[in-house]
Write a protein that holds these residues in place. Structure first.
Motif, PDB file in Angstrom:
ATOM      1  N   PHE A 245     -35.402  18.131  20.697  1.00  0.00           N
ATOM      2  CA  PHE A 245     -33.953  18.160  20.501  1.00  0.00           C
ATOM      3  C   PHE A 245     -33.399  16.739  20.583  1.00  0.00           C
ATOM      4  CE2 PHE A 245     -35.304  22.039  22.778  1.00  0.00           C
ATOM      5  CZ  PHE A 245     -34.995  22.982  21.817  1.00  0.00           C
ATOM      6  N   THR A 246     -32.100  16.662  20.326  1.00  0.00           N
ATOM      7  CA  THR A 246     -31.398  15.396  20.476  1.00  0.00           C
ATOM      8  C   THR A 246     -30.419  15.523  21.636  1.00  0.00           C
ATOM      9  OG1 THR A 246     -31.492  15.160  18.090  1.00  0.00           O
ATOM     10  CG2 THR A 246     -29.999  13.700  19.250  1.00  0.00           C
ATOM     11  N   ALA A 247     -30.429  14.517  22.522  1.00  0.00           N
ATOM     12  CA  ALA A 247     -29.457  14.487  23.631  1.00  0.00           C
ATOM     13  C   ALA A 247     -29.016  13.048  23.798  1.00  0.00           C
ATOM     14  CB  ALA A 247     -30.088  15.014  24.911  1.00  0.00           C
ATOM     15  N   GLY A 248     -27.782  12.770  23.429  1.00  0.00           N
ATOM     16  CA  GLY A 248     -27.325  11.380  23.453  1.00  0.00           C
ATOM     17  C   GLY A 248     -28.181  10.560  22.500  1.00  0.00           C
ATOM     18  N   TYR A 250     -31.332  10.046  22.984  1.00  0.00           N
ATOM     19  CA  TYR A 250     -32.726  10.493  23.128  1.00  0.00           C
ATOM     20  C   TYR A 250     -33.047  11.558  22.094  1.00  0.00           C
ATOM     21  CZ  TYR A 250     -36.838  12.689  25.239  1.00  0.00           C
ATOM     22  OH  TYR A 250     -38.083  13.218  25.469  1.00  0.00           O
ATOM     23  N   GLN A 251     -34.226  11.442  21.493  1.00  0.00           N
ATOM     24  CA  GLN A 251     -34.696  12.530  20.635  1.00  0.00           C
ATOM     25  C   GLN A 251     -36.127  12.845  21.021  1.00  0.00           C
ATOM     26  OE1 GLN A 251     -35.505  12.519  16.073  1.00  0.00           O
ATOM     27  NE2 GLN A 251     -33.447  13.318  16.364  1.00  0.00           N
TER      28      GLN A 251
END
Lengths: 334, 306
Positions: A245-248, A250-251
């Motif tokens: 997933f993508t968080a901020g 970060y991927q």
């Protein structure tokens, strides 16, 4: 406080999703088998798996003839208004000769304690009893004899728990690895409407779709993309918490890499930590897998008891190409 | 409807807000919000607790002066010695209500001390509800994944037992709790050396799929839905079924306005569309979604309602 000595020879608790896998696990050296009924009362409620009443009774007779115990998992949370189905499962397990039931729901544990006082009660990992106070509550209130510890504790914490409690502990040593506290996760519900707690399924195959998009293979769970791999690369099963997933900025694997648990090398310190039983995950796995994993862990436990070192990598090849981890048993996992 | 007016319950705050922002928020709630009860206390991560522990008494007093019943919550996942001590201390606290977030407090809670039960405790069936009621539970907020049929059965059972049943009516849905801190993990840190990076996301950090779909949110060791549910269209049905209280989980927006929208909706003076408009006007940043109980879940999960 010193870590207590192991109370007994550790028990190897092995999964069985079918009567055939059950016999295989018994013959491969399991000390105990855990299994469940073919309905929503158990947390591995997958099509084609599990036991009807007569299969369970026959399997228990087979196990007892070989000196193997049988633990029946009735470890989902009863549907409101339908608790009778779960009560019947406990009664039928006792009638079939089960050595213990593995329960998660407080109301069901209370029911079993009153109606089936002579049936040994184990607390499922799904009940997430994570510290000595919580465990003491279950033991003192409901006569729980063994608690399956959540997969969020380090070896040192397990030793500390065992020093403070009076019941046995069981820990997972191999197989699928939940990163969330078990029994306290409704991610699968969020994506599919089906959950471990209610329907006994997580990221169910019925909701998995693989789709080609350009040069990618997209693995979806319900409406959500869980991973994307270039065509030709083995696509992982879209288990929600192992997705990318993508968080901020970060991927990647936000929650956990696609790894499985292998704590074979930790058997010595876990024995020293006072653990009574080692559990192998995988009631949904094939008979060949069950045979290989049970035999390998039988040898690992026997080697340790005989004072021989456990062969490194003996179990690693059984992880079917997956990377393995010692999970939370190493504190850095957090 | 005044006789059976459902209670509005606010909190506990699940996110890591700076202590001054947290104190100002609860002061405004104390003075201005039309809610019956306010929950305080750290549920998600014990590392946050020392920041505001010494200011909790003044905040509780302010809320009580504002006419609110104060409920102190315990930690959801208790493993460390310090966390066990914290829970035991709360269980012995006088002058406030207490809400349990797992069964750890029941090891130390006196038999004559009543308690509330949070949506993070697994109360799925009337057997569990009945046992907890006999042990002293007076209010139970049901797990957010329960479908409407289960809520109705539990509310009826609660009514018969004299226990208030409550639903998680507003906020990002708490979906999971872990020993691992995801905020730290994605920064390449461990939980023990986390640098409190969760404080940068007052609504939690959005987790999108690789295709850009709104999916989840992380909040330290907790995982939530990215959409913020609002049980508005279901209000009459829930009240008729016997649900006695609606819980509003604070998000980083004007929660006084959110509470006002819910109060008007529960009183039947505005409809769901009007209430949603009021909530959006309150500055809510996450997408507004429908609760799981609605039955249209998960098809519309994560997506703003048309």
């Amino acid at each position: 406080m010193n870590a207590p000595l192991a109370k007994t020879r550790p028990e190897l608790v092995c999964p069985a999703g079918t009567p055939a896998a059950f016999r295989t696990a018994v013959e491969a050296g399991a000390d105990a088998i855990y299994c469940g009924f073919r309905d929503e009362t158990n947390a591995r409620n997958f099509p084609g798996l599990n036991f009807d009443r007569s299969e369970l009774a026959q399997s228990i007779r087979f196990a007892h003839d070989h000196g193997t115990k049988v633990l029946v998992a009735i470890n989902t949370f009863p549907r409101a208004g339908a608790t009778a189905l779960w009560h019947k499962a406990v009664a039928d397990a006792e009638d079939a000769g089960a050595d213990a039931v593995i329960l998660a729901d407080l109301g069901l544990v209370a029911h079993a304690a009153v109606k089936h006082p002579n049936l040994r009660r184990h607390l499922s990992v799904q009940a997430a009893a994570s510290n000595p106070d919580a465990i003491r509550f279950w033991v003192e209130t409901f006569g729980i004899r063994r608690v399956v510890l959540p997969r969020i504790l380090s070896v040192a914490e397990i030793a500390a728990i065992n020093a403070e409690i009076t019941c046995e502990t069981e820990v997972f040593v191999f197989g699928g690895l939940c990163v969330m506290a078990e029994g306290r996760c409704s991610l699968s519900s969020h994506a599919t409407g089906k959950s471990p707690n209610m329907q006994g399924v997580c990221s169910p195959p019925s909701h998995v779709v693989y789709k080609e998009e350009g040069d990618d293979l997209v693995a979806k769970l319900g409406a959500y993309t869980i991973d994307r791999t270039p065509k030709g690369v083995a696509a992982p099963y879209p288990t929600l918490c192992k997705g990318r997933f993508t968080a901020g900025t970060y991927q990647g694997h936000v929650f956990e890499d696609p790894v499985s648990l292998d704590a074979a090398m930790l058997i010595p310190p876990l024995v020293d930590a006072g653990v009574t039983a080692f559990k192998i995950e995988g009631r949904q796995r094939s008979r060949a897998y069950t045979q290989a994993v049970v035999a390998a862990f039988r040898k690992a436990v026997d080697d340790h008891l005989a004072g021989r070192p456990i062969a490194a990598d003996m179990t690693r090849r059984l992880a079917e190409g997956q990377t393995t981890t010692a999970g939370a048993y190493k504190k850095t996992w957090r | 409807m005044s006789e059976t007016r459902p209670a509005l319950v606010l909190g506990p705050l699940l996110f890591n807000w700076p202590v001054d922002k947290w104190a100002d928020f609860l002061a405004r709630i104390a003075d201005e919000a039309d809610v019956d009860r306010v929950h305080v206390g750290e549920v998600v991560c014990s590392k946050r607790e020392p920041f505001y522990a010494d200011r909790l008494p003044e905040v509780i007093e302010r809320l009580q002066r504002g006419g609110k019943t104060v409920v102190v919550d315990t930690l959801a996942l208790v493993t460390l010695k310090r966390e066990r001590a914290l829970v035991a201390d709360l269980a012995g606290l006088d002058g406030v209500e207490i809400e349990i977030n797992d069964f750890t407090p029941l090891a130390s809670l006196p038999a004559d001390r009543r308690f509330a039960v949070s949506p993070l405790v697994n109360v799925y069936d009337e057997g569990t509800l009945g046992w907890l009621a006999a042990r002293g539970a007076w209010s139970v907020c049901l797990p957010p994944e329960l479908p409407f049929a289960s809520i109705a059965t539990m509310a009826a059972a609660g009514t018969a037992l004299g226990v208030e049943t409550q639903i998680f009516a507003f906020g990002r849905l708490p979906l999971a709790i872990s020993g691992r801190c995801y905020h730290a993990r994605i920064q390449g840190l461990a939980k023990d050396s986390c640098r409190y990076v969760c404080a940068e996301d007052p609504d939690g950090l959005d987790v999108d799929t690789l295709d850009g779909e709104a999916f989840l949110a992380i909040n330290g060791v907790q995982t939530l839905s990215q959409s913020c549910v609002a049980a508005l269209d279901e209000a009459e049905r829930l009240i008729a079924a016997g649900v006695g209280a609606f819980r509003l989980s604070p998000q980083d927006c004007d929660m006084v306005a959110v509470a006002a929208a819910f109060r008007a909706r529960l009183a039947g003076t505005i409809d769901g569309t009007e209430a949603r408009a009021a909530i959006v006007a309150a500055g809510l940043k996450p997408p507004l979604g429908v609760p799981m109980m609605s039955g249209s879940w998960p098809a519309t999960a994560g997506a703003p309602r048309a």
